[in-house]
Each structure stands twice: as structure tokens, then as C-alpha cells.
Design a protein around this motif. Structure first.
Motif, PDB file in Angstrom:
ATOM      1  N   CYS A 144      -4.557   6.017   0.599  1.00 24.46           N
ATOM      2  CA  CYS A 144      -3.372   4.881   0.172  1.00 24.46           C
ATOM      3  C   CYS A 144      -3.103   5.240  -1.314  1.00 24.46           C
ATOM      4  O   CYS A 144      -4.015   5.767  -2.127  1.00 24.46           O
ATOM      5  N   HIS A 202      -9.610  -0.063  -2.616  1.00 25.93           N
ATOM      6  CA  HIS A 202      -8.367   0.747  -2.543  1.00 25.93           C
ATOM      7  C   HIS A 202      -8.693   2.190  -2.147  1.00 25.93           C
ATOM      8  O   HIS A 202      -8.222   2.928  -1.376  1.00 25.93           O
ATOM      9  N   CYS A 239      -4.525  -1.290  -4.432  1.00 22.72           N
ATOM     10  CA  CYS A 239      -4.234  -2.572  -3.805  1.00 22.72           C
ATOM     11  C   CYS A 239      -5.190  -3.501  -3.626  1.00 22.72           C
ATOM     12  O   CYS A 239      -5.409  -4.405  -2.784  1.00 22.72           O
ATOM     13  N   MET A 259      -9.436   3.214   1.585  1.00 22.48           N
ATOM     14  CA  MET A 259      -8.744   3.126   2.641  1.00 22.48           C
ATOM     15  C   MET A 259      -8.279   4.696   3.028  1.00 22.48           C
ATOM     16  O   MET A 259      -7.332   5.247   2.648  1.00 22.48           O
ATOM     17  N   HIS A 308       0.837  -1.260  -0.048  1.00 19.56           N
ATOM     18  CA  HIS A 308      -0.029   0.079  -0.039  1.00 19.56           C
ATOM     19  C   HIS A 308       1.047   1.140   0.043  1.00 19.56           C
ATOM     20  O   HIS A 308       1.998   1.049  -0.032  1.00 19.56           O
ATOM     21  N   GLU A 354      -1.254   3.437  -3.551  1.00 18.56           N
ATOM     22  CA  GLU A 354      -0.976   2.547  -4.271  1.00 18.56           C
ATOM     23  C   GLU A 354      -2.254   1.488  -4.613  1.00 18.56           C
ATOM     24  O   GLU A 354      -2.726   1.173  -3.318  1.00 18.56           O
TER      25      GLU A 354
HETATM   26 CU1  CUA Z   1      -4.042   0.219   0.107  1.00 20.92          CU
HETATM   27 CU2  CUA Z   1      -4.401   1.158  -2.020  1.00 20.92          CU
END
Ligand code: CUA
Length: 174
Positions: free
Chosen positions: A155, A163, A159, A166, A116, A157
Motif C-alpha cells: 500500500c 497500513h 490508510c 497491507m 489506498h 498511501e
Molecule cells: Cu492501505 Cu495504506
């Protein structure tokens, strides 16, 4: 300011390169004996090559000597607050989320599943600190908040499907 300087320097180099290309194109019709030219420029090439290696070595040693960069100096009696951060699909587990203005904080960031990105954003959604959250690694981020308010942890990245959900919060008080 830096961008203006970078732009002017780029422009100068572009003009220089254009001039060199122009010169070479202009001269390319001339016929000359190749051997003496070859000898001379092989010598020059060796010289410039060696100079480049030496200069780059000096720059490398000079700039690497302070690695790792941005290590904070807290001073006596001013120990940072250590905050353990665990990224997990799809949320943030933080050992603490409320801090004071001027309090030095070290986020120790890891992940329990996939990679992440731990990103701290201010209320205008400017990214003010970030690191990767990776399984089996702990990355550190040092930060001292200088403005009170609520900060978002997002976040950075991709994931998984959730996502975008987050989102964590950090509250900074005076
Ligand atoms: Cu954890 Cu995107």
C-alpha cells in the motif's frame, strides 16, 4: 543520459540568467529617457506573449492528442486477463494472483473504505506499477510481466494504523 542532458541544459539556463542579471545590475546606474524604451518593450512584450501562447497551444494540442497515455495495444486474440482488486483496511482482495510471463493483465483497482495505493514491487523492491485505490472509482493498471517470480503488492498511501501490513503477493510463472 537524460539526466546529463537535463543537467547541461539547466546549467546553460543558469548561466544565461546570471548573465542577464549581471547585465541589468551593471546597467542600472545609467539614466535614460524612459518613454521610448517603454514603447519599444511594450511592443516586444506583446509579441513574445502572443508567441508564447501560440507555441504553448501547439505543444498542448500535440501532447494531449494521445490521451490517455500508455493505453496498451493487445492485438487480435490476445485479450488481457482482467483482475479485480479491492483494497480494504488492511489487505488486498484480488480475483487472481497467479499469472504467466508475457500475459497481458489489467488490474481494475478500487477500495471499499478509504484511499489506498496499489503498488506492485519486484523481488528487489523496485516499484514497477502503481495506481490509487479509491472508493467509488476504478483505476486501471496495465502490465505484462516479463520475469517470473514473486511480486509484492504494497500500500502506497497511509490508510490507518496497520497500513504497513497491507501486503499482497503475485506469482508469475514461465
Ligand atoms: Cu492501505 Cu495504506
Amino acid at each position: 543520459m537524460v539526466q546529463t542532458v537535463a543537467w547541461i541544459v539547466s546549467l546553460i539556463f543558469m548561466l544565461l540568467i546570471t548573465a542577464v542579471f549581471g547585465f541589468v545590475a551593471f546597467k542600472s546606474k545609467e539614466k535614460r529617457d524612459y518613454e521610448p524604451i517603454k514603447k519599444k518593450w511594450y511592443k516586444a512584450r506583446t509579441f513574445y506573449g502572443a508567441t508564447l501562447v501560440v507555441v504553448m497551444l501547439i505543444i498542448t494540442i500535440y501532447t494531449l492528442r494521445e490521451l490517455p497515455y500508455n493505453q496498451p495495444v493487445y492485438g487480435a486474440g490476445n485479450d488481457p486477463t482482467i483482475v479485480d482488486v479491492e483494497a480494504i483496511q488492511f489487505g488486498w482482495k484480488m480475483s487472481e494472483t497467479e499469472f504467466k510471463v508475457g500475459e497481458p493483465i489489467e488490474f481494475h483497482v478500487t477500495s471499499t473504505d478509504v484511499t489506498h495505493g496499489f503498488g506492485i514491487y519486484d523481488s528487489e523492491l523496485n516499484l514497477i506499477a502503481q495506481t490509487q485505490a479509491m472508493p467509488d472509482y476504478t483505476n486501471k493498471v496495465y502490465i505484462t510481466f516479463d520475469k517470473p517470480g514473486t511480486y509484492d503488492v504494497l500500500c502506497l498511501e497511509y490508510c490507518g494504523l496497520a497500513h504497513h501490513l497491507m501486503i499482497g503477493k503475485i506469482v508469475i510463472t514461465e
